[in-house]
Design a protein around this motif. Sequence first.
Motif, PDB file in Angstrom:
ATOM      1  N   LEU A   1      -7.022  18.266  28.590  1.00  0.00           N
ATOM      2  CA  LEU A   1      -6.568  17.348  29.643  1.00  0.00           C
ATOM      3  C   LEU A   1      -5.802  16.176  29.052  1.00  0.00           C
ATOM      4  O   LEU A   1      -4.731  15.795  29.538  1.00  0.00           O
ATOM      5  CB  LEU A   1      -7.779  16.827  30.433  1.00  0.00           C
ATOM      6  CG  LEU A   1      -8.418  17.820  31.408  1.00  0.00           C
ATOM      7  CD1 LEU A   1      -9.645  17.206  32.073  1.00  0.00           C
ATOM      8  CD2 LEU A   1      -7.402  18.235  32.465  1.00  0.00           C
ATOM      9  N   ILE A   2      -6.347  15.605  27.998  1.00  0.00           N
ATOM     10  CA  ILE A   2      -5.700  14.453  27.373  1.00  0.00           C
ATOM     11  C   ILE A   2      -4.342  14.854  26.798  1.00  0.00           C
ATOM     12  O   ILE A   2      -3.335  14.163  26.994  1.00  0.00           O
ATOM     13  CB  ILE A   2      -6.600  13.873  26.270  1.00  0.00           C
ATOM     14  CG1 ILE A   2      -7.925  13.391  26.857  1.00  0.00           C
ATOM     15  CG2 ILE A   2      -5.894  12.727  25.553  1.00  0.00           C
ATOM     16  CD1 ILE A   2      -8.961  13.023  25.827  1.00  0.00           C
TER      17      ILE A   2
ATOM     18  N   GLN B   1      -1.788  15.199  29.462  1.00  0.00           N
ATOM     19  CA  GLN B   1      -1.324  13.883  29.926  1.00  0.00           C
ATOM     20  C   GLN B   1      -0.212  13.364  29.035  1.00  0.00           C
ATOM     21  O   GLN B   1       0.823  12.902  29.508  1.00  0.00           O
ATOM     22  CB  GLN B   1      -2.477  12.870  29.895  1.00  0.00           C
ATOM     23  CG  GLN B   1      -3.357  12.869  31.120  1.00  0.00           C
ATOM     24  CD  GLN B   1      -4.298  11.676  31.107  1.00  0.00           C
ATOM     25  OE1 GLN B   1      -4.645  11.148  30.044  1.00  0.00           O
ATOM     26  NE2 GLN B   1      -4.718  11.231  32.279  1.00  0.00           N
ATOM     27  N   TRP B   2      -0.442  13.422  27.746  1.00  0.00           N
ATOM     28  CA  TRP B   2       0.543  12.923  26.799  1.00  0.00           C
ATOM     29  C   TRP B   2       1.848  13.692  26.906  1.00  0.00           C
ATOM     30  O   TRP B   2       2.931  13.110  26.902  1.00  0.00           O
ATOM     31  CB  TRP B   2       0.011  13.002  25.377  1.00  0.00           C
ATOM     32  CG  TRP B   2      -1.117  12.059  25.114  1.00  0.00           C
ATOM     33  CD1 TRP B   2      -1.502  11.018  25.904  1.00  0.00           C
ATOM     34  CD2 TRP B   2      -1.990  12.055  24.003  1.00  0.00           C
ATOM     35  NE1 TRP B   2      -2.561  10.376  25.343  1.00  0.00           N
ATOM     36  CE2 TRP B   2      -2.889  10.980  24.183  1.00  0.00           C
ATOM     37  CE3 TRP B   2      -2.116  12.855  22.865  1.00  0.00           C
ATOM     38  CZ2 TRP B   2      -3.889  10.688  23.252  1.00  0.00           C
ATOM     39  CZ3 TRP B   2      -3.107  12.561  21.949  1.00  0.00           C
ATOM     40  CH2 TRP B   2      -3.982  11.489  22.140  1.00  0.00           C
TER      41      TRP B   2
ATOM     42  N   ARG C   1       2.926  15.228  29.440  1.00  0.00           N
ATOM     43  CA  ARG C   1       3.563  14.943  30.717  1.00  0.00           C
ATOM     44  C   ARG C   1       4.400  13.668  30.619  1.00  0.00           C
ATOM     45  O   ARG C   1       5.518  13.603  31.086  1.00  0.00           O
ATOM     46  CB  ARG C   1       2.505  14.793  31.818  1.00  0.00           C
ATOM     47  CG  ARG C   1       3.086  14.914  33.219  1.00  0.00           C
ATOM     48  CD  ARG C   1       1.968  14.921  34.252  1.00  0.00           C
ATOM     49  NE  ARG C   1       0.912  15.858  33.887  1.00  0.00           N
ATOM     50  CZ  ARG C   1      -0.386  15.554  33.858  1.00  0.00           C
ATOM     51  NH1 ARG C   1      -0.784  14.343  34.166  1.00  0.00           N
ATOM     52  NH2 ARG C   1      -1.268  16.459  33.518  1.00  0.00           N
ATOM     53  N   ARG C   2       3.819  12.655  29.935  1.00  0.00           N
ATOM     54  CA  ARG C   2       4.567  11.414  29.764  1.00  0.00           C
ATOM     55  C   ARG C   2       5.842  11.661  28.957  1.00  0.00           C
ATOM     56  O   ARG C   2       6.918  11.199  29.318  1.00  0.00           O
ATOM     57  CB  ARG C   2       3.713  10.364  29.051  1.00  0.00           C
ATOM     58  CG  ARG C   2       4.402   9.012  28.977  1.00  0.00           C
ATOM     59  CD  ARG C   2       3.554   7.967  28.290  1.00  0.00           C
ATOM     60  NE  ARG C   2       3.458   8.171  26.860  1.00  0.00           N
ATOM     61  CZ  ARG C   2       4.380   7.769  25.974  1.00  0.00           C
ATOM     62  NH1 ARG C   2       5.474   7.168  26.398  1.00  0.00           N
ATOM     63  NH2 ARG C   2       4.223   7.978  24.684  1.00  0.00           N
TER      64      ARG C   2
ATOM     65  N   THR D   1       8.399  13.324  31.035  1.00  0.00           N
ATOM     66  CA  THR D   1       8.993  12.372  31.956  1.00  0.00           C
ATOM     67  C   THR D   1      10.077  11.553  31.269  1.00  0.00           C
ATOM     68  O   THR D   1      11.186  11.390  31.776  1.00  0.00           O
ATOM     69  CB  THR D   1       7.916  11.407  32.507  1.00  0.00           C
ATOM     70  OG1 THR D   1       6.860  12.177  33.084  1.00  0.00           O
ATOM     71  CG2 THR D   1       8.507  10.477  33.553  1.00  0.00           C
TER      72      THR D   1
ATOM     73  N   GLY E   1      -0.365   6.575  23.902  1.00  0.00           N
ATOM     74  CA  GLY E   1      -0.291   7.443  25.070  1.00  0.00           C
ATOM     75  C   GLY E   1       0.432   6.755  26.221  1.00  0.00           C
ATOM     76  O   GLY E   1       1.036   7.407  27.059  1.00  0.00           O
ATOM     77  N   ARG E   2       0.352   5.426  26.238  1.00  0.00           N
ATOM     78  CA  ARG E   2       1.048   4.665  27.285  1.00  0.00           C
ATOM     79  C   ARG E   2       2.508   4.451  26.931  1.00  0.00           C
ATOM     80  O   ARG E   2       3.384   4.586  27.775  1.00  0.00           O
ATOM     81  CB  ARG E   2       0.344   3.319  27.499  1.00  0.00           C
ATOM     82  CG  ARG E   2      -1.017   3.462  28.168  1.00  0.00           C
ATOM     83  CD  ARG E   2      -1.629   2.104  28.503  1.00  0.00           C
ATOM     84  NE  ARG E   2      -2.097   1.394  27.322  1.00  0.00           N
ATOM     85  CZ  ARG E   2      -3.316   1.527  26.796  1.00  0.00           C
ATOM     86  NH1 ARG E   2      -4.178   2.371  27.361  1.00  0.00           N
ATOM     87  NH2 ARG E   2      -3.687   0.854  25.741  1.00  0.00           N
TER      88      ARG E   2
ATOM     89  N   GLY F   1       1.090  15.549  22.113  1.00  0.00           N
ATOM     90  CA  GLY F   1       0.088  16.255  22.896  1.00  0.00           C
ATOM     91  C   GLY F   1      -0.096  17.692  22.463  1.00  0.00           C
ATOM     92  O   GLY F   1      -1.183  18.251  22.598  1.00  0.00           O
TER      93      GLY F   1
ATOM     94  N   THR G   1      -3.486  20.001  22.399  1.00  0.00           N
ATOM     95  CA  THR G   1      -3.597  21.194  23.231  1.00  0.00           C
ATOM     96  C   THR G   1      -3.959  22.411  22.385  1.00  0.00           C
ATOM     97  O   THR G   1      -4.830  23.203  22.743  1.00  0.00           O
ATOM     98  CB  THR G   1      -2.267  21.450  23.964  1.00  0.00           C
ATOM     99  OG1 THR G   1      -1.879  20.257  24.650  1.00  0.00           O
ATOM    100  CG2 THR G   1      -2.411  22.574  24.960  1.00  0.00           C
TER     101      THR G   1
END
Lengths: 108, 108
Positions: free
Chosen positions: A86-87, A90-91, A93-94, A97, B26-27, B74, B78
Motif C-alpha cells: 500500500l505504501i 502511494q509513492w 502514485r505521487r 502524478t 513521500g510528500r 515505490g 512493492t
Amino acid sequence: MTASTLVPVFAALGDDTRWSILAALGRADASASALAEVLPVSRQAIAKHLAVLQDVRLVEPVRVGREVRYRVLGSQLTETARRLDLIGAQWDRRLATIKQIAEDLEIE
Amino acid sequence: MTASTLVPVFAALGDDTRWSILAALGRADASASALAEVLPVSRQAIAKHLAVLQDVRLVEPVRVGREVRYRVLGSQLTETARRLDLIGAQWDRRLATIKQIAEDLEIE
DNA sequence: GCGAACTGCAACTAAAAAGTTGCAATCGAG
DNA sequence: CTCGATTGCAACTTTTTAGTTGCAGTTCGC
C-alpha cells in the motif's frame, strides 16, 4: 495492527541469523536447543532471537513436554507485505502524478 | 533481485528515523539539508541514512542545481512486498498441510 | 527420587550502527 | 569574481545489538 508496530517487524527481519532461524522453522517447528545444533551460534543467542521474533508475532511458542518448540507465523508476514504494498503504491502514485503534470506542461 | 539483497532492505526499513525521512520524501522530493530542518537530527546523520536507503534502492538522488534532492522509489517497496507475501504464503501452506494431516488422523 | 535434558536469567564482551562536530571542496547567484 | 549555500569526507563518541559464558530452576524418564 498499528503503524507503530511495523518498524520493529522490519528490524526483526533485518538480520541474517534470524532469517536462518525462520528458514529452519519454515521446514519444521523446533526448539531453541534443536536450532542451536544446526546453526553456528549458541542456544542462548538463538533464544534471544526467538524472543525478538515472538515480540513481533513472527513466531509463537508451543510447549511440547519439557521443551518449547517454535512455530513460524506466515500471517504476520502476509499482513506486513500487504501494508508495504500500500505504501509503495502511494509513492508510485505521487510520482505518476508528477510525471503526468510534467508531460502536460511540455505539450503546452 | 536476488535473495541476498532482501535482508539489507529490511535492515534499512527497521529504523524510525529512516521512516521519517521516507515519509517526508513521500510528500515531496527533498535534499539532505532541507530534511535536516524538519527532522531532529543533523544533516550529516540524514546524509548517512540517505546513503543506506540509496544502497537498497529505496531512494534515488536527483541533482537540481547545486543541491541533491532525493526521490523515494515505490517500486522497491512493492517488489519487497511481493516477495514477502510469497514467503508468508509458503509458511501458511505448510501449516495448513500439517493441520489437515492432524484432522485426517483424528477422523481415523 | 535422581540424573539428564531443556529452559530461563544475568553479567559481560565485542562489534555494529546512529549521531555528533569540524573542515574542505564545490557550485550558483548576484 | 566573490560570497553564501550546499555537499562530501573524516574522526570521534554514544548507544544498541549480537553473541558469549556461567549458573539456577524445571520437568521428564527410569
